[in-house]
Design a protein around this motif. Structure first.
Motif, PDB file in Angstrom:
ATOM      1  N   TYR A  11       0.365  -0.886  -0.428  1.00  0.00           N
ATOM      2  CA  TYR A  11       0.148   0.142   0.057  1.00  0.00           C
ATOM      3  C   TYR A  11       0.669   1.296   0.494  1.00  0.00           C
ATOM      4  CZ  TYR A  11      -3.596   3.597   1.135  1.00  0.00           C
ATOM      5  OH  TYR A  11      -4.290   4.428   0.772  1.00  0.00           O
ATOM      6  N   ARG A  12       1.945   0.990   0.854  1.00  0.00           N
ATOM      7  CA  ARG A  12       2.707   1.718   0.757  1.00  0.00           C
ATOM      8  C   ARG A  12       3.296   1.913  -0.676  1.00  0.00           C
ATOM      9  NH1 ARG A  12       7.101   1.170   5.061  1.00  0.00           N
ATOM     10  NH2 ARG A  12       7.909   2.705   3.740  1.00  0.00           N
ATOM     11  N   LEU A  26      -4.481  -6.530  -3.959  1.00  0.00           N
ATOM     12  CA  LEU A  26      -4.572  -5.393  -3.102  1.00  0.00           C
ATOM     13  C   LEU A  26      -5.255  -5.316  -3.556  1.00  0.00           C
ATOM     14  CD1 LEU A  26      -3.653  -4.098   0.362  1.00  0.00           C
ATOM     15  CD2 LEU A  26      -2.086  -2.739  -1.256  1.00  0.00           C
ATOM     16  N   ILE A  27      -5.098  -4.131  -4.676  1.00  0.00           N
ATOM     17  CA  ILE A  27      -6.022  -3.054  -5.068  1.00  0.00           C
ATOM     18  C   ILE A  27      -7.411  -3.783  -6.017  1.00  0.00           C
ATOM     19  CG2 ILE A  27      -6.634  -1.818  -7.689  1.00  0.00           C
ATOM     20  CD1 ILE A  27      -3.109  -2.015  -7.860  1.00  0.00           C
ATOM     21  N   ARG A  28      -7.537  -5.041  -5.628  1.00  0.00           N
ATOM     22  CA  ARG A  28      -8.777  -5.535  -5.659  1.00  0.00           C
ATOM     23  C   ARG A  28      -9.827  -5.853  -4.063  1.00  0.00           C
ATOM     24  NH1 ARG A  28      -6.090  -9.985  -8.970  1.00  0.00           N
ATOM     25  NH2 ARG A  28      -5.922 -11.059  -7.642  1.00  0.00           N
ATOM     26  N   ARG A  29      -8.896  -6.128  -3.082  1.00  0.00           N
ATOM     27  CA  ARG A  29      -8.896  -6.638  -1.512  1.00  0.00           C
ATOM     28  C   ARG A  29      -9.711  -5.446  -1.249  1.00  0.00           C
ATOM     29  NH1 ARG A  29      -5.602  -8.228   0.300  1.00  0.00           N
ATOM     30  NH2 ARG A  29      -4.101  -8.622  -0.809  1.00  0.00           N
ATOM     31  N   LEU A  30      -8.427  -3.649  -1.362  1.00  0.00           N
ATOM     32  CA  LEU A  30      -8.496  -2.900  -0.380  1.00  0.00           C
ATOM     33  C   LEU A  30      -9.296  -1.112  -1.174  1.00  0.00           C
ATOM     34  CD1 LEU A  30      -7.684  -1.506   2.093  1.00  0.00           C
ATOM     35  CD2 LEU A  30      -5.716  -1.215   0.860  1.00  0.00           C
ATOM     36  N   ALA A  31     -10.414  -1.180  -1.323  1.00  0.00           N
ATOM     37  CA  ALA A  31     -11.292   0.014  -1.689  1.00  0.00           C
ATOM     38  C   ALA A  31      -9.709   1.318  -1.507  1.00  0.00           C
ATOM     39  CB  ALA A  31     -12.471   0.082  -0.385  1.00  0.00           C
ATOM     40  N   TRP A  32      -9.693   1.687  -0.725  1.00  0.00           N
ATOM     41  CA  TRP A  32      -8.265   2.071   0.044  1.00  0.00           C
ATOM     42  C   TRP A  32      -7.237   2.556  -1.211  1.00  0.00           C
ATOM     43  CZ3 TRP A  32      -8.831   7.646   1.201  1.00  0.00           C
ATOM     44  CH2 TRP A  32      -9.286   7.492   2.374  1.00  0.00           C
ATOM     45  N   ALA A  33      -6.959   1.126  -0.983  1.00  0.00           N
ATOM     46  CA  ALA A  33      -5.681   1.061  -3.050  1.00  0.00           C
ATOM     47  C   ALA A  33      -6.193   1.661  -3.947  1.00  0.00           C
ATOM     48  CB  ALA A  33      -5.285  -0.489  -3.149  1.00  0.00           C
ATOM     49  N   ARG A  34      -7.573   1.642  -4.291  1.00  0.00           N
ATOM     50  CA  ARG A  34      -8.472   1.715  -5.436  1.00  0.00           C
ATOM     51  C   ARG A  34      -8.248   3.759  -5.340  1.00  0.00           C
ATOM     52  NH1 ARG A  34     -10.776  -2.877  -4.305  1.00  0.00           N
ATOM     53  NH2 ARG A  34     -12.946  -1.752  -3.669  1.00  0.00           N
TER      54      ARG A  34
END
Length: 374
Positions: free
Chosen positions: A242-243, A316-324
């Motif tokens: 994420y970082r 991570l992009i699929r799983r984490l809304a903040w990544a998107r």
């Protein structure tokens, strides 16, 4: 002296190891009907009940039968101590473990188990004596007492991981990071794939001051190769990934700043702003530094990432809304930067609006989304 186990008891022991407790009990019931004085069968029956974690009373009954047949059986004593813990009589286990140590003073396990439980028993006693409040002095004294016993367990069993695990827990509870780190090193020397010790060491290295996101992600990816089932390290890899994604937003904002500089969006005292519209050659040239930013800051870095990190990023992009959200903000900032530089504007009003439209959403959430990594 080694005790020869009956074949039915041996099979039951294997079934308990496979967590097939009901099948083990059926075998042991037949064996105890045949020979009700088989101490090992009673001990294994107690273990089968303890495996369910709901049959503490039955486990106690079985260990009491075993100890009635042989009060000095070490296995029966250790299992009885565990049954007392599960059966809600935890403080009584201290006396049982001390008796096991008295009978087998050179066996490491009794010391390790006593060290593991003694400080907890002391804390329970302190809380009961002080109206539910545990005195800090009592806790530290209990930890010191337990640590001495744990060190004896290590001395007697220097190659036994559990003894070091107990010593690590006591050091951690005491706040002695140096001793805890030393225990982790000893654990990993004996078991390089020890999940918890590996996770702790990796987290310490990855969160050290000055460690960049790429380095942290690499550390977690390497550790996961040794212990792929570690949930703490998976969370650590997600945080580091994420970082990395947040770093893309900085690259986009840098390109937005370059676009503003490319058309002299903000007037500087003493300097004349460029005339608009910019010629096509200048607009195309403004793309060069942006391309360099992405080539060096993203593409080259991505190619150097461990395969595990590269696989985790899209996951991570699929799983984490903040990544998107972060990726969306980076894409929006880049779109604004391209619109500012590539459209032949005749005045700076609209480019100024685009600049702030690309900058404000990212700045508004840049600090708020820092912990949004899991």
């Amino acid at each position: 002296m080694t005790t020869t186990l009956h074949p039915a008891v041996e099979r039951a022991d294997l079934l308990i190891g496979l967590k097939r407790y009901e099948e083990a009990r059926e075998l042991l019931a037949g064996r105890l009907t045949e020979d009700p004085e088989d101490v090992r069968a009673w001990v294994e029956l107690a273990r089968s009940h303890l495996g369910d974690e709901e049959n503490g009373a039955k486990a106690l009954e079985a260990t009491e039968r075993a100890l009635a047949l042989n009060p000095e059986d070490i296995g029966a004593l250790l299992t009885h101590a565990n049954a007392l813990r599960v059966g809600g009589r935890f403080p009584e286990s201290e006396g049982v473990l001390r008796e096991a140590i008295r009978l087998a003073p050179d066996h490491w396990y009794g010391y390790a188990r006593l060290a593991d439980w003694l400080w907890r028993i002391r804390i329970i006693g302190s809380g009961q004596a002080n109206g539910g409040q545990v005195q800090r002095e009592d806790m530290l004294a209990a930890l010191r007492e337990s640590d001495l016993i744990a060190q004896e367990a290590i001395r007697l069993g220097p190659e036994k991981v559990y003894a070091y695990e107990v010593a690590w827990l006591i050091a951690d509870m005491s706040g002695d990071r140096t001793a805890a780190d030393r225990m982790d090193e000893a654990i990993l020397r004996l078991d390089p794939q020890h999940e918890r010790a590996l996770a702790r060491r990796t987290q310490k290295a990855a969160t050290a001051p000055g460690v960049k996101a790429t380095e942290a992600a690499t550390l977690y990816a390497d550790a996961l190769a040794s212990a792929p089932g570690s949930e703490p390290m998976r969370r650590g890899l997600d945080a580091a990934s994420y970082r990395l994604l947040r770093g893309l937003r900085w690259l986009a904002l840098l390109c937005l700043a370059l676009s503003a500089a490319g058309i002299d969006l903000f007037a500087t005292e003493g300097e004349t702003q460029r005339e608009l519209p910019l010629v096509l050659g200048q607009r195309l040239w403004d793309l060069v530094p942006m391309a360099a930013v992405w080539a060096l800051g993203a593409l080259l870095r991505y190619r150097r990432l461990r395969a595990g990190v590269r696989v985790n990023l899209p996951s991570l992009i699929r799983r984490l809304a903040w990544a998107r959200v972060v990726l969306g903000q980076a894409a929006w900032a880049m779109l604004c930067a391209l619109l500012i530089t590539q459209i032949p504007w005749t005045e700076r009003t609209v480019p100024l609006v685009l600049f702030w439209a690309g900058l404000v959403p990212a700045l508004a959430t840049m600090w708020f989304d820092r912990p949004r990594n899991g």
